[in-house]
Write an enzyme that holds these catalytic residues in place. Sequence first.
Site, PDB file in Angstrom:
ATOM      1  N   CYS A  29      73.043  16.717  61.047  1.00 18.48           N
ATOM      2  CA  CYS A  29      71.954  17.274  60.217  1.00 18.48           C
ATOM      3  C   CYS A  29      71.056  18.199  61.045  1.00 18.48           C
ATOM      4  O   CYS A  29      70.499  17.782  62.067  1.00 18.48           O
ATOM      5  CB  CYS A  29      71.125  16.129  59.639  1.00 18.48           C
ATOM      6  SG  CYS A  29      69.579  16.692  58.895  1.00 18.48           S
ATOM      7  N   SER A  82      61.055  16.874  58.909  1.00 14.71           N
ATOM      8  CA  SER A  82      61.138  17.337  60.306  1.00 14.71           C
ATOM      9  C   SER A  82      59.871  18.075  60.759  1.00 14.71           C
ATOM     10  O   SER A  82      59.433  17.909  61.909  1.00 14.71           O
ATOM     11  CB  SER A  82      62.361  18.238  60.484  1.00 14.71           C
ATOM     12  OG  SER A  82      62.298  19.346  59.618  1.00 14.71           O
TER      13      SER A  82
HETATM   14  N1  GSH Z   1      62.848  19.058  54.338  1.00 14.27           N
HETATM   15  C1  GSH Z   1      63.588  18.042  55.039  1.00 14.27           C
HETATM   16  C2  GSH Z   1      65.069  18.288  54.814  1.00 14.27           C
HETATM   17  C3  GSH Z   1      65.935  17.164  55.405  1.00 14.27           C
HETATM   18  C4  GSH Z   1      67.340  17.169  54.834  1.00 14.27           C
HETATM   19  O1  GSH Z   1      67.682  17.975  53.932  1.00 14.27           O
HETATM   20  N2  GSH Z   1      68.162  16.283  55.359  1.00 14.27           N
HETATM   21  C5  GSH Z   1      69.472  16.113  54.755  1.00 14.27           C
HETATM   22  C6  GSH Z   1      70.592  16.000  55.796  1.00 14.27           C
HETATM   23  S1  GSH Z   1      70.819  17.484  56.703  1.00 14.27           S
HETATM   24  C7  GSH Z   1      69.481  14.791  54.026  1.00 14.27           C
HETATM   25  O2  GSH Z   1      68.982  13.814  54.532  1.00 14.27           O
HETATM   26  N3  GSH Z   1      70.057  14.790  52.846  1.00 14.27           N
HETATM   27  C8  GSH Z   1      70.114  13.606  52.038  1.00 14.27           C
HETATM   28  C9  GSH Z   1      71.421  13.443  51.374  1.00 14.27           C
HETATM   29  O3  GSH Z   1      72.384  14.100  51.780  1.00 14.27           O
HETATM   30  O4  GSH Z   1      71.501  12.601  50.481  1.00 14.27           O
HETATM   31  C10 GSH Z   1      63.214  18.077  56.518  1.00 14.27           C
HETATM   32  O5  GSH Z   1      62.833  19.142  57.007  1.00 14.27           O
HETATM   33  O6  GSH Z   1      63.263  17.020  57.172  1.00 14.27           O
END
Ligand code: GSH
Length: 246
Positions: A29, A82
């Site tokens: 990720c 993040s």
């Molecule tokens: N806005 C969030 C985005 C985090 C994000 O999109 N993480 C993804 C993995 S890269 C996630 O956990 N997705 C949940 C899923 O796939 O169900 C950040 O900046 O932390």
Amino acid sequence: MSQKTYYSQGSSFPATKPGVLRIYSMRFCPYAQRTRLVLNHKNIPHEIVNIKLKNKPDWFLALNPLGQVPVLQIDDKIVPESTADCDWLDDVYPENRLQSADPYRRAWDRVLTEYISKVSASFRGALLSNDPSEIQTNIEGVKKHLQFYEDKLKARGDGPFFGGSKPCIFDFMFWPTFVRLPFIAIIKENPAANIDENEFPTLETWAKAMKELPAIKDDGFDIERQAKFFRGHVKGAPDYDMFLGK
Ligand SMILES: N[C@@H](CCC(=O)N[C@@H](CS)C(=O)NCC(=O)O)C(=O)O
């Protein structure tokens, strides 16, 4: 707890230890990579709990109802997202300060971070399309946004980093997106889709300086492995255990 274990639905919650900082992560990720890079750059002791995002444990959803990684936890404090994570780490662990003392520069670092979503939108658009003209339009979009960063970094004039002679938070926010850009050519099996770094000489110098940072070196990002994971991910079958222990 082994940092190489992934937790999925049905697993029991790995007990926290008092005063030990934990990151809930997923190795592939880009957002979790941001937080891991900041943790490592600032030499903050922490443990990693990897989450199978396709099959999340209920206790993880209770921690972060958005269901996304990264999440930081220490004692009764929980911080998802993040950008919030990294600001919080920088405030709580002030060594190797990453946020500028200059409010204007700090504000612009946040603006630059927000604009990453534009790069990501064109990047994803190129990756997920099978229409050659749509792919090309999105590659042009990525280039246009890179030009924006090229100009901003050049205008700062105190590089190689966006933070000047040392990296700032934005450097670590942008790196995981930037380093994945060769994905387009790999996934589309089209070398012509590669973005020529020579078109962005200031960013090229930046990338060279970033690669020399211990946090980046230790992270061991491997584009081919990442691409392999991505192929499984788009087919709905992400292999979270891929390359564990290697
Ligand atoms: N806005 C969030 C985005 C985090 C994000 O999109 N993480 C993804 C993995 S890269 C996630 O956990 N997705 C949940 C899923 O796939 O169900 C950040 O900046 O932390």
